[in-house]
Design a protein around this motif. Structure first.
Motif, short mmCIF file in Angstrom:
data_model
loop_
_atom_site.label_atom_id
_atom_site.label_comp_id
_atom_site.label_asym_id
_atom_site.label_seq_id
_atom_site.Cartn_x
_atom_site.Cartn_y
_atom_site.Cartn_z
N ASP A 44 0.80 -1.21 0.00
CA ASP A 44 0.00 0.00 0.00
C ASP A 44 0.85 1.27 0.00
OD1 ASP A 44 0.63 -0.98 2.60
OD2 ASP A 44 -0.69 0.52 3.48
N ALA A 45 2.13 1.18 0.39
CA ALA A 45 3.01 2.35 0.37
C ALA A 45 3.95 2.33 -0.83
CB ALA A 45 3.81 2.43 1.67
N ASP A 46 3.70 1.44 -1.77
CA ASP A 46 4.58 1.24 -2.93
C ASP A 46 4.39 2.38 -3.92
OD1 ASP A 46 6.02 0.24 -5.10
OD2 ASP A 46 5.44 -1.81 -4.68
N ASP A 47 5.50 2.97 -4.38
CA ASP A 47 5.41 4.05 -5.37
C ASP A 47 5.60 3.55 -6.80
OD1 ASP A 47 8.11 3.48 -5.44
OD2 ASP A 47 8.78 5.51 -4.93
N GLY A 48 5.76 2.22 -6.97
CA GLY A 48 5.86 1.65 -8.31
C GLY A 48 7.24 1.67 -8.91
N SER A 49 8.25 2.07 -8.16
CA SER A 49 9.61 2.11 -8.69
C SER A 49 10.32 0.77 -8.50
CB SER A 49 10.42 3.23 -8.03
OG SER A 49 10.48 3.03 -6.63
N ALA A 50 11.43 0.60 -9.17
CA ALA A 50 12.16 -0.67 -9.12
C ALA A 50 12.86 -0.85 -7.77
CB ALA A 50 13.19 -0.72 -10.24
N ASP A 51 13.03 -2.11 -7.37
CA ASP A 51 13.69 -2.44 -6.12
C ASP A 51 15.16 -1.99 -6.18
OD1 ASP A 51 13.62 -4.30 -3.55
OD2 ASP A 51 15.45 -4.82 -4.65
N ALA A 52 15.58 -1.24 -5.16
CA ALA A 52 16.94 -0.67 -5.16
C ALA A 52 18.00 -1.77 -5.12
CB ALA A 52 17.10 0.27 -3.96
N GLY A 53 17.75 -2.83 -4.37
CA GLY A 53 18.72 -3.92 -4.29
C GLY A 53 18.90 -4.60 -5.62
N LEU A 55 18.40 -3.25 -8.63
CA LEU A 55 19.11 -2.34 -9.53
C LEU A 55 20.61 -2.32 -9.23
CD1 LEU A 55 16.66 0.71 -9.72
CD2 LEU A 55 16.97 -1.15 -11.37
N ALA A 56 20.96 -2.35 -7.95
CA ALA A 56 22.38 -2.34 -7.57
C ALA A 56 23.06 -3.62 -8.02
CB ALA A 56 22.51 -2.17 -6.06
N ALA A 57 22.41 -4.77 -7.84
CA ALA A 57 22.99 -6.05 -8.25
C ALA A 57 23.12 -6.12 -9.77
CB ALA A 57 22.14 -7.21 -7.73
N LEU A 58 22.14 -5.58 -10.49
CA LEU A 58 22.20 -5.57 -11.95
C LEU A 58 23.33 -4.67 -12.45
CD1 LEU A 58 20.56 -6.91 -14.23
CD2 LEU A 58 19.27 -4.78 -14.42
N ALA A 59 23.51 -3.52 -11.79
CA ALA A 59 24.61 -2.62 -12.16
C ALA A 59 25.96 -3.29 -11.91
CB ALA A 59 24.50 -1.32 -11.38
N ALA A 60 26.07 -4.05 -10.81
CA ALA A 60 27.32 -4.75 -10.51
C ALA A 60 27.59 -5.85 -11.53
CB ALA A 60 27.26 -5.35 -9.10
N LEU A 61 26.53 -6.53 -11.98
CA LEU A 61 26.71 -7.53 -13.02
C LEU A 61 27.18 -6.89 -14.31
CD1 LEU A 61 26.28 -10.54 -13.88
CD2 LEU A 61 23.96 -9.87 -14.56
N GLU A 62 26.63 -5.72 -14.61
CA GLU A 62 26.99 -5.03 -15.85
C GLU A 62 28.44 -4.57 -15.83
OE1 GLU A 62 25.26 -1.50 -18.79
OE2 GLU A 62 24.59 -1.62 -16.71
N ASP A 63 28.93 -4.09 -14.67
CA ASP A 63 30.32 -3.61 -14.64
C ASP A 63 31.33 -4.71 -14.33
OD1 ASP A 63 30.44 -4.01 -11.83
OD2 ASP A 63 29.91 -1.93 -11.39
N GLY A 64 30.85 -5.95 -14.18
CA GLY A 64 31.75 -7.07 -13.99
C GLY A 64 32.10 -7.39 -12.56
N SER A 65 31.55 -6.66 -11.60
CA SER A 65 31.87 -6.91 -10.19
C SER A 65 30.83 -7.80 -9.50
CB SER A 65 31.98 -5.59 -9.43
OG SER A 65 30.74 -4.88 -9.44
N GLY A 66 29.72 -8.12 -10.20
CA GLY A 66 28.66 -8.93 -9.60
C GLY A 66 28.45 -10.21 -10.37
N THR A 67 27.52 -11.01 -9.88
CA THR A 67 27.23 -12.31 -10.49
C THR A 67 25.73 -12.48 -10.72
OG1 THR A 67 26.93 -13.45 -8.37
CG2 THR A 67 29.18 -13.32 -9.25
N GLU A 68 25.41 -13.46 -11.54
CA GLU A 68 24.00 -13.81 -11.76
C GLU A 68 23.33 -14.21 -10.46
OE1 GLU A 68 22.91 -15.64 -15.98
OE2 GLU A 68 24.18 -16.96 -14.80
N ALA A 69 24.03 -14.99 -9.65
CA ALA A 69 23.45 -15.47 -8.40
C ALA A 69 23.08 -14.31 -7.48
CB ALA A 69 24.43 -16.41 -7.70
N GLN A 70 23.87 -13.26 -7.47
CA GLN A 70 23.57 -12.10 -6.63
C GLN A 70 22.33 -11.37 -7.13
OE1 GLN A 70 27.36 -10.14 -6.96
NE2 GLN A 70 28.20 -11.12 -5.12
N VAL A 71 22.14 -11.31 -8.44
CA VAL A 71 20.94 -10.67 -8.99
C VAL A 71 19.70 -11.46 -8.59
CG1 VAL A 71 19.73 -10.01 -11.10
CG2 VAL A 71 22.20 -9.67 -10.93
N VAL A 72 19.76 -12.78 -8.75
CA VAL A 72 18.63 -13.63 -8.39
C VAL A 72 18.34 -13.54 -6.89
CG1 VAL A 72 17.78 -16.01 -8.29
CG2 VAL A 72 18.95 -15.18 -10.34
N ALA A 73 19.40 -13.44 -6.08
CA ALA A 73 19.21 -13.34 -4.63
C ALA A 73 18.42 -12.10 -4.24
CB ALA A 73 20.57 -13.34 -3.93
#
Length: 282
Positions: A44-53, A55-73
């Motif tokens: 009920d308090a959701d503003d419809g934006s993407a989950d910050a965690g 987005l951060a995991a996806l950005a880390a995957l894109e720059d090579g510092s993250g993994t697929e498993a971290q995104v799924v987590a």
């Protein structure tokens, strides 16, 4: 225009309750449905934006510092939007020859992947969903619940933000792990998968070695053209077989076929490996 009178039973019920009231007879006057005591739903308090965690995991995957498993987590606790669209039923003709109004049913949207597999699209934000399908209705659920819906729809893939700058595909083993609310380890990093493969190849004297690595088909590409080492549909596991020299093509084909049969009969391998790419070297 004269004021339209309420049906007698409704008017009596309202009068007995002292005015407009709910089905329990409690007056609506002065009631407040906001606040912790009266949540409308989980979001009920959701503003419809993407989950910050996410987005951060996806950005880390894109720059090579993250993994697929971290995104799924991060999806394990993230809210996503499942698209629902209205599908009109056929018009029905009455006994008097009159055509009744069309009835609209709400239908879950599914996609067909390039390899023919069924996929359920989900979106991290309302804008992402609206950009993909302006008429789709966003239904907020936890990603684990969306994964469970995908399983019930016999989908093999969960596609996060199709058409967005980065589309991330959750393959079947990861999707099942989300639905069961369990941690997921990619097959190319799973030690139990490695042991299952070793058991299958150890009985083949012509196999001098085996390597399990992340297959190139797990890569995806952003709208900017950046190649990202994860989030692709697969195959996700590459098995490199090193064979003894001197084998002809028929012998090599026979060894590969036997190994594939053994692995297909291993329940652990079948559950944890979405798809396999075989490479043979001599």
């Amino acid at each position: 225009m004269a004021e339209r009178a309420l049906p007698g039973h409704i008017a009596a019920a309202l009068a007995g309750a002292g005015g407009p009231a709910d089905s329990a007879g409690q007056s609506w006057a002065g009631r407040d449905l906001s606040g912790d005591g009266n949540p409308l739903h989980n979001f009920d308090a959701d503003d419809g934006s993407a989950d910050a965690g996410y987005l951060a995991a996806l950005a880390a995957l894109e720059d090579g510092s993250g993994t697929e498993a971290q995104v799924v987590a991060t999806l394990a606790t993230a809210r996503v939007f499942v698209p629902i669209v209205a599908s009109l039923a056929e018009e029905a003709e009455s006994d008097h020859g009159l055509v009744a109004d069309k009835e609209a049913d709400m239908a879950l949207v599914t996609l067909t992947a390039p390899d023919g597999r069924k996929a359920l699209p989900v979106f991290t934000s309302v804008p992402a969903l609206q950009n993909w399908h302006p008429k789709a209705r966003p239904v907020a659920v936890y990603a684990a619940r969306a994964a469970l819906s995908a399983v019930s729809e016999e989908a093999q893939l969960l596609v996060v933000d199709p058409g967005a700058d980065i589309t991330f595909v959750v393959r079947r083993p990861a999707m099942w792990a989300l639905a069961r609310q369990r941690d997921w380890t990619p097959s190319y990093a799973d030690q139990e998968v490695a042991r299952a493969v070793s058991a299958a190849v150890d009985v083949e004297p012509s196999v001098t070695g085996v390597e399990l690595v992340q297959a190139p088909a797990t890569a995806t590409r952003s709208a900017r053209g950046t190649v990202i080492a994860g989030g692709g549909a697969g195959p996700e596991l590459r098995m490199v077989l090193h064979l003894a020299p001197g084998l002809d093509a028929q012998a090599v084909q026979g060894i590969a076929g036997l190994l594939q049969q053994r692995l297909a009969a291993d329940p652990l391998f079948v559950e944890r490996v979405d798809s396999l790419e075989l490479k043979i070297t001599r």
